[in-house]
Enzyme design. Sequence first.
Site, PDB file in Angstrom:
ATOM      1  N   HIS A  79       0.804  -1.233   0.000  1.00 37.38           N
ATOM      2  CA  HIS A  79       0.000   0.000   0.000  1.00 37.38           C
ATOM      3  C   HIS A  79       0.830   1.273   0.000  1.00 37.38           C
ATOM      4  O   HIS A  79       0.328   2.341  -0.324  1.00 37.38           O
ATOM      5  CB  HIS A  79      -0.875   0.073   1.254  1.00 37.38           C
ATOM      6  CG  HIS A  79      -1.949  -0.954   1.303  1.00 37.38           C
ATOM      7  ND1 HIS A  79      -2.697  -1.299   0.215  1.00 37.38           N
ATOM      8  CD2 HIS A  79      -2.427  -1.698   2.339  1.00 37.38           C
ATOM      9  CE1 HIS A  79      -3.580  -2.221   0.570  1.00 37.38           C
ATOM     10  NE2 HIS A  79      -3.434  -2.484   1.834  1.00 37.38           N
ATOM     11  N   CYS A 101       4.038  -1.330  -3.806  1.00 37.12           N
ATOM     12  CA  CYS A 101       3.766  -1.808  -5.167  1.00 37.12           C
ATOM     13  C   CYS A 101       4.183  -0.725  -6.179  1.00 37.12           C
ATOM     14  O   CYS A 101       3.875   0.457  -5.983  1.00 37.12           O
ATOM     15  CB  CYS A 101       2.277  -2.111  -5.301  1.00 37.12           C
ATOM     16  SG  CYS A 101       1.822  -2.608  -6.959  1.00 37.12           S
ATOM     17  N   HIS A 129      -7.966   4.503   4.261  1.00 34.41           N
ATOM     18  CA  HIS A 129      -7.213   3.384   3.678  1.00 34.41           C
ATOM     19  C   HIS A 129      -5.722   3.732   3.658  1.00 34.41           C
ATOM     20  O   HIS A 129      -5.349   4.855   3.295  1.00 34.41           O
ATOM     21  CB  HIS A 129      -7.714   3.101   2.248  1.00 34.41           C
ATOM     22  CG  HIS A 129      -7.211   1.793   1.713  1.00 34.41           C
ATOM     23  ND1 HIS A 129      -5.932   1.650   1.222  1.00 34.41           N
ATOM     24  CD2 HIS A 129      -7.786   0.574   1.619  1.00 34.41           C
ATOM     25  CE1 HIS A 129      -5.758   0.384   0.832  1.00 34.41           C
ATOM     26  NE2 HIS A 129      -6.882  -0.289   1.068  1.00 34.41           N
ATOM     27  N   GLU A 131      -3.321   3.104   1.661  1.00 37.19           N
ATOM     28  CA  GLU A 131      -2.796   3.611   0.381  1.00 37.19           C
ATOM     29  C   GLU A 131      -3.101   5.102   0.234  1.00 37.19           C
ATOM     30  O   GLU A 131      -2.254   5.892  -0.204  1.00 37.19           O
ATOM     31  CB  GLU A 131      -3.437   2.835  -0.783  1.00 37.19           C
ATOM     32  CG  GLU A 131      -2.966   3.312  -2.144  1.00 37.19           C
ATOM     33  CD  GLU A 131      -3.741   2.640  -3.274  1.00 37.19           C
ATOM     34  OE1 GLU A 131      -3.756   1.399  -3.331  1.00 37.19           O
ATOM     35  OE2 GLU A 131      -4.334   3.366  -4.097  1.00 37.19           O
ATOM     36  N   THR A 167      -6.259   2.607  -6.035  1.00 33.91           N
ATOM     37  CA  THR A 167      -6.040   1.572  -7.067  1.00 33.91           C
ATOM     38  C   THR A 167      -7.087   0.458  -7.065  1.00 33.91           C
ATOM     39  O   THR A 167      -7.246  -0.220  -8.074  1.00 33.91           O
ATOM     40  CB  THR A 167      -4.654   0.914  -6.889  1.00 33.91           C
ATOM     41  OG1 THR A 167      -4.568   0.393  -5.564  1.00 33.91           O
ATOM     42  CG2 THR A 167      -3.532   1.886  -7.146  1.00 33.91           C
ATOM     43  N   SER A 223     -10.581  -6.299   3.430  1.00 34.20           N
ATOM     44  CA  SER A 223     -10.062  -6.127   2.075  1.00 34.20           C
ATOM     45  C   SER A 223     -11.007  -5.288   1.210  1.00 34.20           C
ATOM     46  O   SER A 223     -12.153  -5.672   0.977  1.00 34.20           O
ATOM     47  CB  SER A 223      -9.863  -7.511   1.443  1.00 34.20           C
ATOM     48  OG  SER A 223      -9.668  -7.383   0.056  1.00 34.20           O
ATOM     49  N   ASN A 225     -10.673  -4.565  -2.089  1.00 31.54           N
ATOM     50  CA  ASN A 225     -10.987  -5.214  -3.367  1.00 31.54           C
ATOM     51  C   ASN A 225     -11.780  -6.488  -3.121  1.00 31.54           C
ATOM     52  O   ASN A 225     -12.519  -6.946  -3.983  1.00 31.54           O
ATOM     53  CB  ASN A 225      -9.732  -5.403  -4.226  1.00 31.54           C
ATOM     54  CG  ASN A 225      -8.959  -6.632  -3.888  1.00 31.54           C
ATOM     55  OD1 ASN A 225      -9.365  -7.736  -4.226  1.00 31.54           O
ATOM     56  ND2 ASN A 225      -7.848  -6.455  -3.210  1.00 31.54           N
ATOM     57  N   SER A 267      -5.982 -10.364  -2.335  1.00 37.05           N
ATOM     58  CA  SER A 267      -5.218 -10.566  -1.092  1.00 37.05           C
ATOM     59  C   SER A 267      -5.509 -11.935  -0.470  1.00 37.05           C
ATOM     60  O   SER A 267      -5.142 -12.192   0.672  1.00 37.05           O
ATOM     61  CB  SER A 267      -5.563  -9.456  -0.091  1.00 37.05           C
ATOM     62  OG  SER A 267      -6.966  -9.331   0.037  1.00 37.05           O
TER      63      SER A 267
HETATM   64  S1  SF4 Z   1      -4.021  -4.452  -6.382  1.00 37.18           S
HETATM   65 FE1  SF4 Z   1      -2.672  -3.605  -7.968  1.00 37.18          FE
HETATM   66  S2  SF4 Z   1      -1.865  -1.731  -7.042  1.00 37.18           S
HETATM   67 FE2  SF4 Z   1      -2.682  -2.943  -5.358  1.00 37.18          FE
HETATM   68  S3  SF4 Z   1      -0.914  -4.139  -4.649  1.00 37.18           S
HETATM   69 FE3  SF4 Z   1      -1.993  -5.407  -6.148  1.00 37.18          FE
HETATM   70  S4  SF4 Z   1      -0.906  -4.993  -8.099  1.00 37.18           S
HETATM   71 FE4  SF4 Z   1      -0.373  -3.352  -6.674  1.00 37.18          FE
END
Ligand code: SF4
Length: 283
Positions: A79, A101, A129, A131, A167, A223, A225, A267
């Site tokens: 992050h 990343c 968050h 990030e 992201t 998480s 995502n 994740s």
């Molecule tokens: S979701 Fe994309 S930006 Fe986030 S850690 Fe994974 S590859 Fe990197």
Amino acid sequence: MKRFNLHVETDPSAGFCFGVINAINKAEEALRNKEELYCLGEIVHNEEENNRLKALGLQTIQRDGLSHLHHKRILFRAHGEPPASYAALQKNENTIIDATCPIVVKLQKQVARSYRSGEHIYLYGKATHPEVIGIAGYINNDLVVFNELEELDLKALPKQLTLYSQTTQSIDRFQCIVNTLLQAGVEVKVKNTICRSVTHRRRALQEFCRRFDKVIFVAGLNSSNGKFLYQVCKDSNPGTYFISNAKEILSEWFVPGNRVGISGATSTPLWLLAEVKNALENL
Ligand code: SF4
């Protein structure tokens, strides 16, 4: 004796994204020589994987504990971190193992450039968050972070603004935000900084989910995502259930002979999906 005889398949596109793989590889490599290793915040939004790394010796610390560390090794997860975290650790001669990343690093640099150019920066994401906290640190927190359009007063927006995204946000909602701002007469410089790993997974997931009677989606409760991709699954297949580990599976979700698909967030480790598959096959 098996009662359900489920036909179970794991999503071939599931598993960690490359940013998380990189962070975990760096942690495992650093833990091999048995010296103390701290991670600033949980290395991944998945409790099961965090517990596995904890058993190998990884210790998690929070930002407010940084000033107490001297001559230690600290991993920065995918992050990313604000400049203040680097400064606090370097001051006490700690060693930073930076697993930010590369996609997040690029986003931090883009935002910093926009800031130096005097642009009004708006970021679609969650203010809490990690990030987003990291990105904000590169521009003295001089930006507007919002997670819902309703949080913005459209009448009070500047005439021109630059729109970024965390992201892991939804591309559809990002597009909807762009359209709404344009309709409100705002000149928007659009920076689509949503990670391709997340958008590609969405498409692959939609196709995968439609092939099954039931879908089991595995992710940590924290998480971002995971929440987003679970919703993608649920929209594609209403028979989708969210779990964090195999113990949460309920037999009442299935009827004998069901075809069941398993997937997870970027994740979610593959070993956890394998445990879930094993549990389903033994129902
Ligand atoms: S979701 Fe994309 S930006 Fe986030 S850690 Fe994974 S590859 Fe990197």
